[in-house]
Design a protein around this motif. Sequence first.
Motif, PDB file in Angstrom:
ATOM      1  N   GLY A  37       0.906  -0.995   0.009  1.00  0.00           N
ATOM      2  CA  GLY A  37      -0.028   0.081   0.140  1.00  0.00           C
ATOM      3  C   GLY A  37       1.057   1.143  -0.053  1.00  0.00           C
ATOM      4  N   ARG A  38       0.796   2.201   0.938  1.00  0.00           N
ATOM      5  CA  ARG A  38       1.622   3.253   1.010  1.00  0.00           C
ATOM      6  C   ARG A  38       2.687   3.243   1.921  1.00  0.00           C
ATOM      7  N   SER A  39       2.888   2.132   2.553  1.00  0.00           N
ATOM      8  CA  SER A  39       4.026   1.830   3.555  1.00  0.00           C
ATOM      9  C   SER A  39       5.075   0.815   2.788  1.00  0.00           C
ATOM     10  N   ILE A  40       6.109   0.751   3.449  1.00  0.00           N
ATOM     11  CA  ILE A  40       7.128  -0.029   3.129  1.00  0.00           C
ATOM     12  C   ILE A  40       7.450  -1.298   4.123  1.00  0.00           C
ATOM     13  N   THR A  41       7.681  -2.480   3.685  1.00  0.00           N
ATOM     14  CA  THR A  41       7.854  -3.538   4.761  1.00  0.00           C
ATOM     15  C   THR A  41       9.075  -4.247   4.315  1.00  0.00           C
ATOM     16  N   LEU A  42       9.774  -4.564   5.278  1.00  0.00           N
ATOM     17  CA  LEU A  42      10.976  -5.264   5.214  1.00  0.00           C
ATOM     18  C   LEU A  42      10.846  -6.729   4.885  1.00  0.00           C
ATOM     19  N   THR A  43      11.741  -7.365   4.046  1.00  0.00           N
ATOM     20  CA  THR A  43      11.699  -8.823   3.837  1.00  0.00           C
ATOM     21  C   THR A  43      12.628  -9.225   4.753  1.00  0.00           C
ATOM     22  N   GLU A  44      12.386 -10.759   4.957  1.00  0.00           N
ATOM     23  CA  GLU A  44      13.184 -11.321   5.869  1.00  0.00           C
ATOM     24  C   GLU A  44      14.801 -11.050   5.708  1.00  0.00           C
ATOM     25  N   ALA A  45      15.074 -10.925   4.653  1.00  0.00           N
ATOM     26  CA  ALA A  45      16.617 -10.411   4.453  1.00  0.00           C
ATOM     27  C   ALA A  45      16.756  -9.082   4.825  1.00  0.00           C
ATOM     28  N   GLY A  46      15.886  -8.276   4.646  1.00  0.00           N
ATOM     29  CA  GLY A  46      15.838  -6.579   4.883  1.00  0.00           C
ATOM     30  C   GLY A  46      15.738  -6.682   6.534  1.00  0.00           C
ATOM     31  N   THR A  47      15.137  -7.483   7.223  1.00  0.00           N
ATOM     32  CA  THR A  47      15.065  -7.439   8.808  1.00  0.00           C
ATOM     33  C   THR A  47      16.361  -7.965   9.326  1.00  0.00           C
ATOM     34  N   GLU A  48      16.927  -8.894   8.623  1.00  0.00           N
ATOM     35  CA  GLU A  48      18.163  -9.447   9.151  1.00  0.00           C
ATOM     36  C   GLU A  48      19.380  -8.503   8.965  1.00  0.00           C
ATOM     37  N   LEU A  49      19.563  -7.795   7.837  1.00  0.00           N
ATOM     38  CA  LEU A  49      20.307  -6.633   7.532  1.00  0.00           C
ATOM     39  C   LEU A  49      20.317  -5.482   8.477  1.00  0.00           C
ATOM     40  N   ALA A  50      18.930  -5.257   8.695  1.00  0.00           N
ATOM     41  CA  ALA A  50      18.784  -3.971   9.594  1.00  0.00           C
ATOM     42  C   ALA A  50      19.207  -4.330  11.013  1.00  0.00           C
ATOM     43  N   CYS A  51      19.001  -5.598  11.362  1.00  0.00           N
ATOM     44  CA  CYS A  51      19.404  -5.840  12.904  1.00  0.00           C
ATOM     45  C   CYS A  51      20.777  -5.757  12.909  1.00  0.00           C
ATOM     46  N   ALA A  52      21.589  -6.269  11.788  1.00  0.00           N
ATOM     47  CA  ALA A  52      22.956  -6.241  11.831  1.00  0.00           C
ATOM     48  C   ALA A  52      23.670  -4.905  11.707  1.00  0.00           C
ATOM     49  N   LEU A  53      22.831  -4.121  10.970  1.00  0.00           N
ATOM     50  CA  LEU A  53      23.124  -2.617  10.942  1.00  0.00           C
ATOM     51  C   LEU A  53      22.920  -1.840  12.125  1.00  0.00           C
ATOM     52  N   GLY A  54      22.038  -2.210  12.647  1.00  0.00           N
ATOM     53  CA  GLY A  54      21.506  -1.363  13.720  1.00  0.00           C
ATOM     54  C   GLY A  54      22.387  -1.755  14.982  1.00  0.00           C
ATOM     55  N   ASP A  55      23.080  -2.904  15.111  1.00  0.00           N
ATOM     56  CA  ASP A  55      24.119  -3.309  16.278  1.00  0.00           C
ATOM     57  C   ASP A  55      25.224  -2.315  16.036  1.00  0.00           C
ATOM     58  N   SER A  56      25.709  -2.300  14.684  1.00  0.00           N
ATOM     59  CA  SER A  56      26.739  -1.576  14.335  1.00  0.00           C
ATOM     60  C   SER A  56      26.612   0.017  14.576  1.00  0.00           C
ATOM     61  N   PHE A  57      25.536   0.561  14.132  1.00  0.00           N
ATOM     62  CA  PHE A  57      25.449   1.901  14.580  1.00  0.00           C
ATOM     63  C   PHE A  57      25.208   2.374  16.182  1.00  0.00           C
ATOM     64  N   GLU A  58      24.553   1.303  16.789  1.00  0.00           N
ATOM     65  CA  GLU A  58      24.686   1.489  18.147  1.00  0.00           C
ATOM     66  C   GLU A  58      26.007   1.340  18.834  1.00  0.00           C
TER      67      GLU A  58
END
Length: 267
Positions: A37-58
Motif C-alpha cells: 500500500g502506502r507503506s514499506i515492509t522489510l523482507t526477511e533479508a531486509g530485517t536481518e540486515l537492519a538488525c546487523a546494521l542497527g548493532d553497528s550503528f549503536e
Amino acid sequence: GSFSAAGRELNVTHAAISQQVRGLERELGVTLAQRAGRSITLTEAGTELACALGDSFEGMQRGVQAIRGQQAGRGLRVATTPFIVDSLILPRLSEFWDAHPGVEVALKPDVRYVDLVAEGCDLGLRAGPHGRVWPGMDTQLLSHSRWLVVSAPGLVAEQGTDPLTLPWVWTDEMPGEIAVLRDAGVDIDTLQKVEVGSAMLHWQATRRGLGVSLASEHVARDDIAAGRLQELCLTGIREGDGYYAVTPKGTSRPIVTAFIAWLKTLF
C-alpha cells in the motif's frame, strides 16, 4: 515503514532513499523492502540486515558518546608566562569558574617557547608583532599592548627617575624584553643588574623596589593604578606587541573556545 519518513529523518528526499535501497538490493542480489500500500515492509533479508546494521550503528554511537564524555571531563592545560599568570589570570580566574564551575584549569607558566602538542596543552598565550604566525597553529589576537618601563615609587624617590642609572631586576629568562631594550639602543652590559634567578620572582622583586623592569602595559596596569609601580621614560622603546591565543590547528573543544573568549575580557 516509509521512504518519505526515512528521508525526513536523514534530511534527504524520499527518492534518494528509494534509489539507495534499490542500489543496495542490486549489489546484494536480494529484495530488502517491499511496498505494501502506502507503506514499506522489510523482507526477511531486509530485517536481518537492519538488525546487523542497527548493532553497528549503536556501537558507533556508544563510541562517540564515550569520546564526548572523556573530552567533557578533561580540564584545560594552558601554557603562558609567569607575568600573565600572576598579573592577569589568577586575580580573576574565579570569574571563569563562576561561568564554568568544576572545570580544571592547569597553568604552565614558562618564559620559554612551549611545544603545545608535545606538552599536551590546549592553548598557549604568546606575544609577538602584529601579524605574527606560528606554524601549525591557529592564532587569535587578544589585544595589543605597549611596552612600559616601571619601578616601585620608593626606588625612584631614593635614586631618581632615569632608568639607565637605576638597577634592573634581571634574569636570563626574558629574551623578549632583552631584545626590546637592545632595539631601543640600550647597552645591556652597562646596566646595573639585580639577578633574581627566576622569572617567577621577577615581578615580585620589581614591586618590592629592588629594581626597574620592562613590562607590557596589560601586566603592569593594575600595579600602576594601585600605586605599587610607576612608569618611567625611556626613549626608543618600540611599539608594543600583540597578545595572541594560540591553539593546535583543528577543531577546539567548546571549553577552549570559552576560555579564549574569557581571556579577551582580561585584556
